[in-house]
Scaffold this active site. Sequence first.
Site, mmCIF file in Angstrom:
data_model
loop_
_atom_site.group_PDB
_atom_site.id
_atom_site.type_symbol
_atom_site.label_atom_id
_atom_site.label_comp_id
_atom_site.label_asym_id
_atom_site.label_seq_id
_atom_site.Cartn_x
_atom_site.Cartn_y
_atom_site.Cartn_z
ATOM 1 N N ASP A 95 -26.911 -14.314 30.790
ATOM 2 C CA ASP A 95 -27.101 -12.768 31.262
ATOM 3 C C ASP A 95 -26.714 -12.453 32.932
ATOM 4 O O ASP A 95 -27.330 -13.529 33.267
ATOM 5 C CB ASP A 95 -29.259 -12.186 31.159
ATOM 6 C CG ASP A 95 -29.093 -11.475 30.692
ATOM 7 O OD1 ASP A 95 -28.106 -10.267 31.085
ATOM 8 O OD2 ASP A 95 -30.181 -11.232 29.676
ATOM 9 N N ASP A 209 -26.370 -6.861 32.243
ATOM 10 C CA ASP A 209 -27.242 -6.368 32.524
ATOM 11 C C ASP A 209 -26.712 -4.802 33.101
ATOM 12 O O ASP A 209 -26.451 -4.923 33.976
ATOM 13 C CB ASP A 209 -28.548 -6.950 33.566
ATOM 14 C CG ASP A 209 -30.126 -6.314 33.231
ATOM 15 O OD1 ASP A 209 -30.212 -6.360 32.363
ATOM 16 O OD2 ASP A 209 -29.995 -5.237 34.290
ATOM 17 N N GLU A 262 -24.541 -4.104 28.821
ATOM 18 C CA GLU A 262 -25.529 -3.281 28.634
ATOM 19 C C GLU A 262 -25.335 -1.959 29.013
ATOM 20 O O GLU A 262 -25.343 -2.212 29.887
ATOM 21 C CB GLU A 262 -26.797 -4.094 29.106
ATOM 22 C CG GLU A 262 -28.555 -3.171 28.560
ATOM 23 C CD GLU A 262 -29.042 -3.452 29.108
ATOM 24 O OE1 GLU A 262 -30.575 -2.712 28.665
ATOM 25 O OE2 GLU A 262 -29.634 -3.771 30.539
ATOM 26 N N HIS A 336 -35.699 -7.969 24.411
ATOM 27 C CA HIS A 336 -36.477 -8.560 24.750
ATOM 28 C C HIS A 336 -37.231 -6.951 25.933
ATOM 29 O O HIS A 336 -38.566 -7.137 26.444
ATOM 30 C CB HIS A 336 -36.271 -9.247 26.323
ATOM 31 C CG HIS A 336 -35.174 -8.300 27.059
ATOM 32 N ND1 HIS A 336 -33.946 -8.586 26.570
ATOM 33 C CD2 HIS A 336 -35.682 -8.248 28.298
ATOM 34 C CE1 HIS A 336 -33.250 -7.875 27.651
ATOM 35 N NE2 HIS A 336 -34.155 -7.695 28.228
ATOM 36 N N ASP A 337 -36.243 -6.265 25.825
ATOM 37 C CA ASP A 337 -37.237 -4.565 26.543
ATOM 38 C C ASP A 337 -37.522 -3.560 25.250
ATOM 39 O O ASP A 337 -37.852 -1.932 25.671
ATOM 40 C CB ASP A 337 -36.207 -4.042 26.825
ATOM 41 C CG ASP A 337 -35.048 -4.901 28.511
ATOM 42 O OD1 ASP A 337 -36.654 -5.183 28.758
ATOM 43 O OD2 ASP A 337 -34.583 -4.286 29.157
#
Length: 584
Positions: A95, A209, A262, A336-337
């Site tokens: 990430d 990200d 993302e 995870h979000d």
Amino acid sequence: MSFHDAVVYQVYPKSFKDTTGNGIGDLRGILEKVPYIASLGVDYVWLNPFYPSPGRDNGYDVADYCAVDPAMGTMEDFDELVAALAEHGISPMLDMVLNHVSTEHEWFQRALAGEQRYRDYFYLRPARGDGSAGQPILPTNWVSKFGGPAWAPFGPVDESGRPLGGEYYLHLFDPGQADLDWHNPEVRARAAEVINFWRSHGVRAFRFDVINLIGKTEPLADAPAGTDDRLVYTDGPLVHDYLHELCRASFGQDPDSVTVGEMSSTSIAACVDYTNPARRELSMVFNFHHLKVDYADGQKWTLAEPDIPALKHILNDWALGLQAGGGWNALFWNNHDQPRAINRFGDPDRYHYESATMLATAIHLLRGTPYIYMGEEIGMTDPDYTGIEDYVDVEALGAYAELVAAGHSEADAFAIVHAKARDNARTPMQWDATAGGGFTTGTPWLRPTNAAAINVAAEEAGGRILPYYRRLVELRKTEPVIAEGDYAPWELDNPDVFAYIRTLPAPGPGASADAAGPTVDEGDAARLLVITSFRGHPTTVEVPSEFLTGEVLIGNYPTRPLSPVMTLSPYEALAIIIRTTTRL
């Protein structure tokens, strides 16, 4: 293998496996579970940030891009993990949080110390004067994604909270996450250095990200009154230039690199450009539009039933749009979000197996690369929390406070947070039925609540969800129509059923391995009908006549004779394949 027939498994390191008893997952815990990960048949393991961080945003406030947080392990642990995964043909996907950096990072601290070189790494702007109430007019009217203004005082403040130096810094997220100014060529070069550092440790896959926020248009400007401020700073034209430059300077030097971006509040057109191979930017993209269909009036912190027809149309539009433009989608329900999809779109109490496997079928057979978030493959659900004190996430705590301040009762505010909090997905992986779920021998940093009922050991011993996931992963590798076939909707206006047809034609006359697109053997030509019911009651769907003599490739109910109109059971999934050697 290409990333078209690959599957990615996401690990949130803090919650995967603790080997020290301190209640926090670590790299050696992941290393211990490599055999389990390999048993899934996946090709990549996306690791959420494990870098040093003050933890304001659970690791997405990075204080050192090129080190391992001591709580997570050592660089030697990481290298050992890379080697262990490689023994199973699995690559780590790291990430990269490059839109912003922790305010504790050396770069920001040196900017605070007055070094001009590092001041130029950030968006530092003076206030625009005083408003009618005597409050400073901030550099723009942008709102932080975690609530409140997106500007914070840079450096010490006076008794009224104004910066003594007169400047504010931009933070689109938490005040502990200062946005980097990618207009600065040195910032872009440092980003490439970070990627190249991890390339030197054997990493060939990266997840970026909120990467579509790096191309903010200068001069920074207010969002017009009544408009969404995200439209001002998202998907700017410079994002493409910066990604192309980053590709050339780092990951694009590896022929086997795989990247996923993302994309926050993005569009189909932008994502086509991000992922069309000819542009050399990214391999694939995440978008979140399909996960906002249970937002009342588009607002996350609300309670609403999911709009299934809207969900279908979003999935369809993105599948068709990216296909038409030569782009590629990253397919997911969970990460995870996001709260667990089984709670949002299924019925884990009455139809646990059926809900979990229907959702998996819907995306694993789509055009794109599917992602499995840890615990999804065993049907993990949102935790049964009873009070706001169970949550630790900065976003959830801030939302709860804002909801109460806006007039909601504490009970109503908690009900909303309980349905939408990111921590719902961050509870520890449930390995067995022990008190800590096999995650830790100590006190877990976030409390699990139903490990006795849902855990890996139980699924391995006789469960049905885990074997179903393994079969879906296997099918993507053995059925070329899944990895490479075209997509077309079926019964798009059916309000209950999401269905589509995948088609992989036989090669035409004169086709060769040099032709554009995937090489297709004559025997690979096929059509696949995928049917998934998003309802907890019986529904009906028409089956095209050509599929009535087909083979049921996978389903989550006992196989039965096919008919022109089929009644589907609650949350039923069914995939029917017909094979042909004639050109379609």
